[in-house]
Design a protein around this motif. Sequence first.
Motif, short mmCIF file in Angstrom:
data_model
loop_
_atom_site.label_atom_id
_atom_site.label_comp_id
_atom_site.label_asym_id
_atom_site.label_seq_id
_atom_site.Cartn_x
_atom_site.Cartn_y
_atom_site.Cartn_z
N ILE A 138 0.73 -1.47 -0.14
CA ILE A 138 -0.08 -0.27 0.23
C ILE A 138 0.80 1.00 -0.09
CG2 ILE A 138 -1.99 -1.04 1.17
CD1 ILE A 138 -1.17 0.61 3.66
N ASP A 139 1.67 1.36 0.40
CA ASP A 139 2.88 2.41 0.45
C ASP A 139 3.56 2.54 -1.02
OD1 ASP A 139 4.53 4.43 0.31
OD2 ASP A 139 5.86 3.18 2.81
N LYS A 140 3.57 3.72 -1.91
CA LYS A 140 4.45 3.26 -3.11
C LYS A 140 5.77 3.53 -3.25
CE LYS A 140 3.85 6.60 -7.56
NZ LYS A 140 3.03 7.21 -8.54
N GLN A 141 6.15 4.17 -2.28
CA GLN A 141 8.03 4.63 -1.65
C GLN A 141 8.09 2.87 -1.22
OE1 GLN A 141 9.55 4.68 1.38
NE2 GLN A 141 11.03 5.19 -0.12
N LEU A 142 7.99 2.26 -0.80
CA LEU A 142 8.30 1.29 -0.10
C LEU A 142 8.48 0.06 -1.49
CD1 LEU A 142 9.31 0.13 2.44
CD2 LEU A 142 7.21 -0.92 2.99
N VAL A 143 7.01 -0.40 -2.22
CA VAL A 143 6.82 -0.65 -2.82
C VAL A 143 8.82 -0.32 -4.29
CG1 VAL A 143 5.69 -1.43 -4.80
CG2 VAL A 143 5.25 -1.06 -3.15
N GLY A 144 8.43 0.43 -4.81
CA GLY A 144 9.02 1.42 -5.50
C GLY A 144 10.62 1.20 -5.03
N GLN A 145 11.20 1.22 -3.81
CA GLN A 145 12.16 1.23 -3.13
C GLN A 145 12.41 -0.37 -3.62
OE1 GLN A 145 13.97 4.20 -2.90
NE2 GLN A 145 16.02 1.73 -1.71
N PHE A 146 11.85 -1.13 -3.01
CA PHE A 146 12.52 -2.89 -2.92
C PHE A 146 12.40 -2.98 -4.10
CE2 PHE A 146 11.70 -7.22 -2.47
CZ PHE A 146 12.80 -7.58 -1.58
N ALA A 147 11.51 -2.82 -5.42
CA ALA A 147 11.37 -3.13 -7.10
C ALA A 147 13.24 -2.30 -7.53
CB ALA A 147 10.39 -2.94 -7.88
N ALA A 148 13.34 -1.24 -6.70
CA ALA A 148 14.05 -0.70 -7.81
C ALA A 148 15.82 -1.74 -7.02
CB ALA A 148 14.62 0.59 -7.09
N GLU A 149 15.56 -2.21 -5.45
CA GLU A 149 16.84 -2.27 -4.63
C GLU A 149 17.23 -4.27 -5.25
OE1 GLU A 149 15.74 -3.23 -0.77
OE2 GLU A 149 16.97 -0.79 -0.52
#
Length: 182
Positions: A138-149
């Motif tokens: 539900i947290d856009k920043q957390l989803v994008g950050q983990f996908a980028a990592e």
Amino acid sequence: MSRIGKIPLPVPTGVKVAVADLTVTVEGPLGKLQQTLFPEVQVKFDEPARRVTIHREGDTRSAKALHGLSRALVRNMIVGVSQGYEKKLEIVGVGYLAAVLKDKLQLRVGFANEVHMTIPAGLKVTCPDQTHVVVKGIDKQLVGQFAAEVRAVRKPEPYKGKGVRYDGEQVRRKAGKAVTGK
């Protein structure tokens, strides 16, 4: 006036918004998110019209920048608790694969050892098959950050295209060594 910041945000039914001082709390069917905003902006929730408006205090450069940012953060919270966010990753390469083991994502991407990444709390990571990874939350920043990592573990290389890439990402390919005709 910020063109993004001045647009009111509609709040869908089933989503509750609470504003206390600088803290905005949004609760919906998928969960609850909380964000502390900046003193340069004021957030107001109009209950009968079911919309959130954001106003800035002054006309300084930082206040103008934070006006649009604050609206985007609140919008991301509303969309997150009502619909959620999802990033899909694709793994390309012979012998490259991914698997989820309890709270860890296991990647085999051409290194001598497997790479184990701890899945952050609040995210749901699944592998529909061995070459795809789906990150939801539900947290856009957390989803994008983990996908980028995950993508940064082995970025797609330009010669063969092997590596971890976003689903649908186009990788620019380079020509290999040219053979001279002697």
